[in-house]
Design an enzyme around this catalytic site. Structure first.
Site, PDB file in Angstrom:
ATOM      1  N   HIS A  66       0.879  -1.167   0.000  1.00 37.14           N
ATOM      2  CA  HIS A  66       0.000   0.000   0.000  1.00 37.14           C
ATOM      3  C   HIS A  66       0.913   1.211   0.000  1.00 37.14           C
ATOM      4  O   HIS A  66       2.004   1.165   0.571  1.00 37.14           O
ATOM      5  CB  HIS A  66      -0.821   0.095   1.292  1.00 37.14           C
ATOM      6  CG  HIS A  66      -1.787  -1.015   1.516  1.00 37.14           C
ATOM      7  ND1 HIS A  66      -1.451  -2.166   2.166  1.00 37.14           N
ATOM      8  CD2 HIS A  66      -3.096  -1.127   1.189  1.00 37.14           C
ATOM      9  CE1 HIS A  66      -2.512  -2.946   2.233  1.00 37.14           C
ATOM     10  NE2 HIS A  66      -3.516  -2.356   1.649  1.00 37.14           N
ATOM     11  N   ASP A 110       2.338   1.685   3.349  1.00 37.68           N
ATOM     12  CA  ASP A 110       3.273   0.675   3.882  1.00 37.68           C
ATOM     13  C   ASP A 110       4.693   1.130   3.560  1.00 37.68           C
ATOM     14  O   ASP A 110       5.634   0.844   4.296  1.00 37.68           O
ATOM     15  CB  ASP A 110       3.098  -0.688   3.188  1.00 37.68           C
ATOM     16  CG  ASP A 110       1.732  -1.292   3.401  1.00 37.68           C
ATOM     17  OD1 ASP A 110       1.071  -0.928   4.372  1.00 37.68           O
ATOM     18  OD2 ASP A 110       1.333  -2.140   2.566  1.00 37.68           O
ATOM     19  N   MET A 166       2.473  -5.860  -7.698  1.00 37.45           N
ATOM     20  CA  MET A 166       1.173  -5.245  -7.396  1.00 37.45           C
ATOM     21  C   MET A 166       1.340  -4.121  -6.386  1.00 37.45           C
ATOM     22  O   MET A 166       2.209  -4.178  -5.517  1.00 37.45           O
ATOM     23  CB  MET A 166       0.242  -6.339  -6.838  1.00 37.45           C
ATOM     24  CG  MET A 166      -1.130  -5.899  -6.403  1.00 37.45           C
ATOM     25  SD  MET A 166      -1.230  -5.375  -4.684  1.00 37.45           S
ATOM     26  CE  MET A 166      -1.921  -6.846  -3.930  1.00 37.45           C
ATOM     27  N   GLU A 179     -11.175  -6.082  -5.194  1.00 40.59           N
ATOM     28  CA  GLU A 179     -11.208  -7.173  -4.204  1.00 40.59           C
ATOM     29  C   GLU A 179     -12.476  -7.126  -3.358  1.00 40.59           C
ATOM     30  O   GLU A 179     -12.650  -6.222  -2.543  1.00 40.59           O
ATOM     31  CB  GLU A 179      -9.968  -7.059  -3.308  1.00 40.59           C
ATOM     32  CG  GLU A 179      -9.925  -8.117  -2.220  1.00 40.59           C
ATOM     33  CD  GLU A 179      -8.627  -8.071  -1.413  1.00 40.59           C
ATOM     34  OE1 GLU A 179      -7.658  -7.398  -1.841  1.00 40.59           O
ATOM     35  OE2 GLU A 179      -8.595  -8.708  -0.354  1.00 40.59           O
ATOM     36  N   LYS A 185     -15.196  -8.176  -0.403  1.00 39.15           N
ATOM     37  CA  LYS A 185     -15.229  -8.709   0.963  1.00 39.15           C
ATOM     38  C   LYS A 185     -16.614  -8.400   1.528  1.00 39.15           C
ATOM     39  O   LYS A 185     -17.124  -7.304   1.309  1.00 39.15           O
ATOM     40  CB  LYS A 185     -14.139  -8.037   1.812  1.00 39.15           C
ATOM     41  CG  LYS A 185     -13.993  -8.657   3.194  1.00 39.15           C
ATOM     42  CD  LYS A 185     -12.845  -8.035   3.976  1.00 39.15           C
ATOM     43  CE  LYS A 185     -12.689  -8.746   5.312  1.00 39.15           C
ATOM     44  NZ  LYS A 185     -11.681  -8.107   6.181  1.00 39.15           N
ATOM     45  N   GLU A 222     -10.142 -13.171  -2.556  1.00 31.33           N
ATOM     46  CA  GLU A 222      -9.366 -13.654  -1.407  1.00 31.33           C
ATOM     47  C   GLU A 222     -10.098 -14.819  -0.748  1.00 31.33           C
ATOM     48  O   GLU A 222     -11.289 -14.726  -0.457  1.00 31.33           O
ATOM     49  CB  GLU A 222      -9.165 -12.517  -0.394  1.00 31.33           C
ATOM     50  CG  GLU A 222      -8.507 -13.024   0.889  1.00 31.33           C
ATOM     51  CD  GLU A 222      -8.093 -11.922   1.854  1.00 31.33           C
ATOM     52  OE1 GLU A 222      -7.581 -10.885   1.397  1.00 31.33           O
ATOM     53  OE2 GLU A 222      -8.282 -12.110   3.067  1.00 31.33           O
ATOM     54  N   HIS A 228     -12.222 -14.113   2.354  1.00 30.18           N
ATOM     55  CA  HIS A 228     -13.406 -13.274   2.195  1.00 30.18           C
ATOM     56  C   HIS A 228     -14.601 -14.089   1.721  1.00 30.18           C
ATOM     57  O   HIS A 228     -15.732 -13.848   2.151  1.00 30.18           O
ATOM     58  CB  HIS A 228     -13.106 -12.130   1.224  1.00 30.18           C
ATOM     59  CG  HIS A 228     -12.024 -11.220   1.727  1.00 30.18           C
ATOM     60  ND1 HIS A 228     -11.550 -10.165   1.002  1.00 30.18           N
ATOM     61  CD2 HIS A 228     -11.313 -11.233   2.894  1.00 30.18           C
ATOM     62  CE1 HIS A 228     -10.604  -9.540   1.703  1.00 30.18           C
ATOM     63  NE2 HIS A 228     -10.440 -10.180   2.846  1.00 30.18           N
ATOM     64  N   ASP A 259      -5.607 -13.470  -3.731  1.00 28.17           N
ATOM     65  CA  ASP A 259      -5.102 -13.381  -2.356  1.00 28.17           C
ATOM     66  C   ASP A 259      -5.336 -14.723  -1.672  1.00 28.17           C
ATOM     67  O   ASP A 259      -6.484 -15.130  -1.437  1.00 28.17           O
ATOM     68  CB  ASP A 259      -5.835 -12.273  -1.586  1.00 28.17           C
ATOM     69  CG  ASP A 259      -5.241 -10.899  -1.854  1.00 28.17           C
ATOM     70  OD1 ASP A 259      -4.276 -10.806  -2.640  1.00 28.17           O
ATOM     71  OD2 ASP A 259      -5.727  -9.915  -1.269  1.00 28.17           O
ATOM     72  N   ASP A 287     -12.238 -11.757  10.457  1.00 26.88           N
ATOM     73  CA  ASP A 287     -11.238 -11.929   9.397  1.00 26.88           C
ATOM     74  C   ASP A 287      -9.920 -12.445   9.998  1.00 26.88           C
ATOM     75  O   ASP A 287      -9.240 -11.722  10.707  1.00 26.88           O
ATOM     76  CB  ASP A 287     -11.038 -10.546   8.760  1.00 26.88           C
ATOM     77  CG  ASP A 287     -10.059 -10.561   7.616  1.00 26.88           C
ATOM     78  OD1 ASP A 287      -9.617 -11.639   7.214  1.00 26.88           O
ATOM     79  OD2 ASP A 287      -9.740  -9.463   7.129  1.00 26.88           O
ATOM     80  N   ASP A 327      -7.211 -14.259   8.296  1.00 27.47           N
ATOM     81  CA  ASP A 327      -5.983 -14.185   7.476  1.00 27.47           C
ATOM     82  C   ASP A 327      -4.945 -15.232   7.895  1.00 27.47           C
ATOM     83  O   ASP A 327      -3.765 -14.920   8.122  1.00 27.47           O
ATOM     84  CB  ASP A 327      -5.362 -12.779   7.528  1.00 27.47           C
ATOM     85  CG  ASP A 327      -6.219 -11.752   6.791  1.00 27.47           C
ATOM     86  OD1 ASP A 327      -6.977 -12.128   5.879  1.00 27.47           O
ATOM     87  OD2 ASP A 327      -6.124 -10.556   7.125  1.00 27.47           O
ATOM     88  N   ASP A 342      -2.001 -13.164   1.236  1.00 28.71           N
ATOM     89  CA  ASP A 342      -2.487 -12.030   2.027  1.00 28.71           C
ATOM     90  C   ASP A 342      -2.892 -12.576   3.391  1.00 28.71           C
ATOM     91  O   ASP A 342      -4.062 -12.794   3.668  1.00 28.71           O
ATOM     92  CB  ASP A 342      -3.670 -11.365   1.324  1.00 28.71           C
ATOM     93  CG  ASP A 342      -4.064 -10.078   2.030  1.00 28.71           C
ATOM     94  OD1 ASP A 342      -3.315  -9.644   2.922  1.00 28.71           O
ATOM     95  OD2 ASP A 342      -5.123  -9.512   1.713  1.00 28.71           O
TER      96      ASP A 342
HETATM   97  C1  GLT Z   1      -6.004  -5.610   4.176  1.00 24.09           C
HETATM   98  C2  GLT Z   1      -7.137  -6.471   3.703  1.00 24.09           C
HETATM   99  C3  GLT Z   1      -6.793  -7.266   2.514  1.00 24.09           C
HETATM  100  C4  GLT Z   1      -6.488  -6.435   1.309  1.00 24.09           C
HETATM  101  C5  GLT Z   1      -5.310  -5.588   1.470  1.00 24.09           C
HETATM  102  C6  GLT Z   1      -5.169  -4.698   0.269  1.00 24.09           C
HETATM  103  S1  GLT Z   1      -5.272  -4.712   2.926  1.00 24.09           S
HETATM  104  O1  GLT Z   1      -5.017  -6.403   4.759  1.00 24.09           O
HETATM  105  O2  GLT Z   1      -7.519  -7.322   4.771  1.00 24.09           O
HETATM  106  O3  GLT Z   1      -7.743  -8.228   2.205  1.00 24.09           O
HETATM  107  O4  GLT Z   1      -6.182  -7.328   0.247  1.00 24.09           O
HETATM  108  O5  GLT Z   1      -5.717  -3.455   0.470  1.00 24.09           O
HETATM  109 MN    MN Z   2      -6.769  -9.336   0.535  1.00 27.87          MN
HETATM  110 MN    MN Z   3      -8.453 -10.789   4.651  1.00 36.78          MN
END
Ligand code: GLT
Ligand code: MN
Ligand code: MN
Length: 388
Positions: free
Chosen positions: A55, A58, A89, A182, A184, A218, A221, A246, A256, A258, A288
């Protein structure tokens, strides 16, 4: 062991925010120290990654001075040159700062919407400067807690206008850059607009330059929404819209998480890797995700290595599946065509319609057929568990 060593052609990438995640959550503070972008590039190189994504913030903190910005860029570029890592990316942080509390492109405040455009154009410049070819839009704040606050159709219109504007900006600058949106369903907003891959594909079709825009689905998500991720990915792929992906993992119905790729639903991860490899998806395999909060930086490396190792192990399993004689015999059998029926399929004609209407089907005999899916699924389980 060596067979599962990541190689550049595997295109394994991580965001600076993933290995740089410091373990803060809504109930507790950071547990790991902050590392500079350059330090994170060296860490990623040590574990064998191919690329690093970021980002805008970042890399360059929001209130950095021009001198600070120049010096960060210099050390980041040096780290990239020394390690050979690339930046496939980039994306914009349109969710962290309080200014985005009601969204960015869909905020009810026009000043916020204009600021979001300004921030994104600058972030696109930064991404292009480091060679990014895909630009991700994750609209984490593009939603509501209460539907009385926003007209949902108007929000989609605002989003469309912003993406159309930014597509033209990219063309104007002659950047070689595609957008990947993306989806979510929720978190951090109670509900987020365009919550699934399917919603996003529908939205993309309404844009001025749909050919420039695809999706960045992702795993977590879709799993938060209780969906079959591989099937959504397949639909995006079939539409020519899988521009990025992702990878991570997630227990359904929870916040969430991750998690490390393949650490929760190994069977879903297997079908996903098999799909990506079967269709020869050529984009980044971007993880991700982040390490458990219990970990130090050795644990962060374990996490990153684990994501890539699991992907490669599943890739090998997918190849085994494709070469397994018993599995392939069943697949051939259950997918067999009936030549007598071939003339009835395909493009419509009045004659065909009449012929199908007049065909006499032996419904009971047809229904009596067993499909052998139990056997097939168990063979898949045996294979994943290493017993074939
Ligand atoms: C954040 C989010 C992700 C996105 C990222 C890109 S930022 O961590 O949870 O799913 O892909 O903005
Ligand atoms: Mn993501
Ligand atoms: Mn996520």
């Amino acid at each position: 062991m060596t067979a599962f060593t990541p190689k550049p052609e595997d295109k394994f990438t991580f965001g600076l925010w993933t290995v740089g995640n410091r373990g803060r959550d809504p109930f507790g503070s950071e547990v790991r120290e902050s590392k500079t972008p350059a330090e994170l590039v060296y860490l990623l190189s040590e574990v064998g990654a191919y690329g690093v994504n970021f980002h805008d913030n970042d890399l360059i903190p929001m209130d950095a001075t021009l001198d600070e910005e120049a010096s960060i860029k210099k050390s980041f570029r040096k780290a990239l040159e020394e390690t050979g890592l690339v930046v496939p990316m980039a994306t914009t942080n349109l969710f962290f700062d309080p200014v985005f509390k009601d969204g960015a492109f869909t905020s009810n405040d026009p000043k916020v919407r204009a600021y979001a455009l300004q921030k994104t154009m600058k972030a696109i410049d930064l991404g292009a400067e480091f060679g990014a070819k895909v630009y991700v839009f994750w609209g984490g704040r593009e939603g509501v807690e209460t539907d009385s606050s926003k007209n949902a159709a108007e929000a989609i219109k605002r989003m469309r206008e912003a993406i159309n504007f930014l597509c033209e900006y990219v063309m104007d600058q002659k950047y070689d850059l595609k957008f990947a949106l993306e989806p979510k369903p929720n978190e951090p907003r109670a509900d987020i607009y365009n919550p699934t891959i399917g919603h996003m594909l529908g939205f993309i079709a309404t844009l001025d330059h749909p050919e420039m825009v695809g999706v960045n689905p992702e795993v977590a998500h879709d799993q938060m929404a209780g969906l079959n991720f591989m099937q959504g990915v397949a639909q995006a792929w079939e539409a020519g819209k899988l521009f990025h992906i992702d990878l991570n993992d997630q227990y359904p119905g929870r916040y969430d998480q991750d998690l490390r790729f393949g650490s929760r639903d190994i069977k879903a991860a297997f079908y996903l890797v098999k799909f990506l490899e079967d269709v020869k998806y050529s984009g980044s395999r971007h993880f991700d995700a982040h390490a458990y909060r219990t970990e130090d930086f050795e644990g962060v490396k374990d996490f990153a290595r684990g994501c890539m190792r699991t992907y490669l192990m599943l890739k090998e399993k997918a190849a085994q599946f494709n070469a397994d004689p018993e599995i392939q015999t069943i697949l051939k059998e259950i997918n067999a065509e009936d030549p007598a029926l071939t003339p009835y399929f395909g493009k419509y004609s009045a004659e065909k319609a009449k012929a199908i209407k007049n065909y006499s089907f032996d419904r009971k005999t047809i229904a009596a057929r067993g499909f052998k899916y139990e056997r097939l699924d168990q063979l898949t389980i045996d294979l994943i568990l290493g017993n074939r």
